[in-house]
Design a protein around this motif. Structure first.
Motif, PDB file in Angstrom:
ATOM      1  N   GLN A  54       0.932  -1.156  -0.308  1.00  0.00           N
ATOM      2  CA  GLN A  54       0.110   0.309   0.365  1.00  0.00           C
ATOM      3  C   GLN A  54       0.723   1.237   0.291  1.00  0.00           C
ATOM      4  O   GLN A  54       1.469   1.534   0.782  1.00  0.00           O
ATOM      5  CB  GLN A  54      -0.512  -0.211   0.824  1.00  0.00           C
ATOM      6  N   ALA A  76       5.891   5.803  -9.592  1.00  0.00           N
ATOM      7  CA  ALA A  76       4.336   6.619  -9.781  1.00  0.00           C
ATOM      8  C   ALA A  76       4.667   8.999 -10.503  1.00  0.00           C
ATOM      9  O   ALA A  76       5.564   8.818  -9.782  1.00  0.00           O
ATOM     10  CB  ALA A  76       4.030   7.002  -8.870  1.00  0.00           C
ATOM     11  N   ALA A 135      -0.464  13.100  -4.206  1.00  0.00           N
ATOM     12  CA  ALA A 135      -1.797  12.421  -5.097  1.00  0.00           C
ATOM     13  C   ALA A 135      -0.230  11.272  -5.253  1.00  0.00           C
ATOM     14  O   ALA A 135       0.619  11.903  -6.276  1.00  0.00           O
ATOM     15  CB  ALA A 135      -2.887  12.452  -5.734  1.00  0.00           C
ATOM     16  N   GLY A 152      -0.189   8.193  -8.913  1.00  0.00           N
ATOM     17  CA  GLY A 152      -0.798   7.079  -9.830  1.00  0.00           C
ATOM     18  C   GLY A 152       0.028   6.937 -10.587  1.00  0.00           C
ATOM     19  O   GLY A 152       1.700   7.248 -10.872  1.00  0.00           O
ATOM     20  N   ALA A 153      -0.195   6.004 -11.783  1.00  0.00           N
ATOM     21  CA  ALA A 153       0.624   5.505 -12.564  1.00  0.00           C
ATOM     22  C   ALA A 153       0.898   5.937 -14.067  1.00  0.00           C
ATOM     23  O   ALA A 153       2.112   6.058 -14.323  1.00  0.00           O
ATOM     24  CB  ALA A 153      -0.269   4.238 -12.733  1.00  0.00           C
ATOM     25  N   SER A 180      -1.126  13.155 -15.520  1.00  0.00           N
ATOM     26  CA  SER A 180      -2.593  12.971 -15.641  1.00  0.00           C
ATOM     27  C   SER A 180      -3.176  14.433 -14.700  1.00  0.00           C
ATOM     28  O   SER A 180      -2.540  15.462 -13.823  1.00  0.00           O
ATOM     29  CB  SER A 180      -3.650  12.514 -15.188  1.00  0.00           C
ATOM     30  N   SER A 220      -8.790  11.350 -10.937  1.00  0.00           N
ATOM     31  CA  SER A 220      -9.297  10.432 -11.116  1.00  0.00           C
ATOM     32  C   SER A 220      -8.050   9.117 -11.518  1.00  0.00           C
ATOM     33  O   SER A 220      -8.037   8.353 -11.437  1.00  0.00           O
ATOM     34  CB  SER A 220     -10.589   9.800 -11.901  1.00  0.00           C
ATOM     35  N   SER A 221      -7.559  10.249 -11.892  1.00  0.00           N
ATOM     36  CA  SER A 221      -5.613   9.206 -12.312  1.00  0.00           C
ATOM     37  C   SER A 221      -5.142   8.729 -11.171  1.00  0.00           C
ATOM     38  O   SER A 221      -4.018   8.415 -11.714  1.00  0.00           O
ATOM     39  CB  SER A 221      -5.447  10.241 -13.865  1.00  0.00           C
ATOM     40  N   PHE A 222      -5.068   9.043 -10.347  1.00  0.00           N
ATOM     41  CA  PHE A 222      -4.113   8.976  -9.067  1.00  0.00           C
ATOM     42  C   PHE A 222      -5.331   8.353  -8.241  1.00  0.00           C
ATOM     43  O   PHE A 222      -5.932   8.480  -7.640  1.00  0.00           O
ATOM     44  CB  PHE A 222      -3.972  10.860  -8.327  1.00  0.00           C
ATOM     45  N   SER A 223      -4.661   7.388  -8.029  1.00  0.00           N
ATOM     46  CA  SER A 223      -5.048   6.470  -7.030  1.00  0.00           C
ATOM     47  C   SER A 223      -4.723   6.404  -5.410  1.00  0.00           C
ATOM     48  O   SER A 223      -5.443   5.668  -4.393  1.00  0.00           O
ATOM     49  CB  SER A 223      -4.234   4.868  -7.363  1.00  0.00           C
ATOM     50  N   SER A 224      -2.950   6.819  -4.863  1.00  0.00           N
ATOM     51  CA  SER A 224      -3.347   6.920  -4.037  1.00  0.00           C
ATOM     52  C   SER A 224      -3.211   8.342  -3.339  1.00  0.00           C
ATOM     53  O   SER A 224      -3.075   9.425  -4.110  1.00  0.00           O
ATOM     54  CB  SER A 224      -1.835   6.554  -3.511  1.00  0.00           C
ATOM     55  N   TRP A 225      -3.613   8.623  -1.759  1.00  0.00           N
ATOM     56  CA  TRP A 225      -3.783   9.958  -1.121  1.00  0.00           C
ATOM     57  C   TRP A 225      -3.260  10.285   0.158  1.00  0.00           C
ATOM     58  O   TRP A 225      -3.536   9.111   0.864  1.00  0.00           O
ATOM     59  CB  TRP A 225      -5.362  10.677  -2.113  1.00  0.00           C
TER      60      TRP A 225
END
Length: 122
Positions: free
Chosen positions: A1, A32, A97, A99-100, A103, A107-112
């Motif tokens: 995580q 990231a 944030a 993301g992969a 962007s 919504s393109s970033f998965s971790s905050w």
């Protein structure tokens, strides 16, 4: 995580500067793209700046161009947001944030991260 921890927020007068930092768990940082978003009371979260994995590409919101600079130190697993010429309208909670890919979309970033408060007084 992936874990992200912001710091550096605070109270500053208009025209002043702050530097936000975001420490990222080591395993995730090198793969990231990173971004900064902000949310003011009663408003939706909005994009501020983003930087690619290598640091070669950056995006900025029009409202902060020329005043804010995003950067990253991959050796320290940290991303920064240097904020100069701050205005009262910059007051918000600032979120880091990961993301992969690069962007401007939340919504393109998965971790905050949890966020850090920035308050600019007039």
């Amino acid at each position: 995580q992936v874990q992200l921890v912001e710091s550096g927020g605070g109270l500053v007068q208009a025209g002043g500067s702050l530097r936000l930092s975001c420490a990222v768990s080591a395993r995730a940082f090198s793969v990231a793209a990173m971004g900064w978003f902000r949310q003011a009371p009663g408003k939706e979260r909005e994009f501020v700046a983003a930087i690619s994995r290598s640091g070669d590409s950056t995006y900025y919101a029009d409202s902060v161009k020329g005043r804010f600079t995003i950067s990253r130190d991959n050796a320290k697993n940290t991303v920064y947001l240097q904020m100069n010429s701050l205005k009262p309208e910059d007051t918000a909670v600032y979120y880091c944030a990961a993301g992969a890919r690069l962007s401007t979309r939340a919504s393109s970033f998965s971790s905050w991260g949890q966020g850090t408060q920035v308050t600019v007084s007039s």
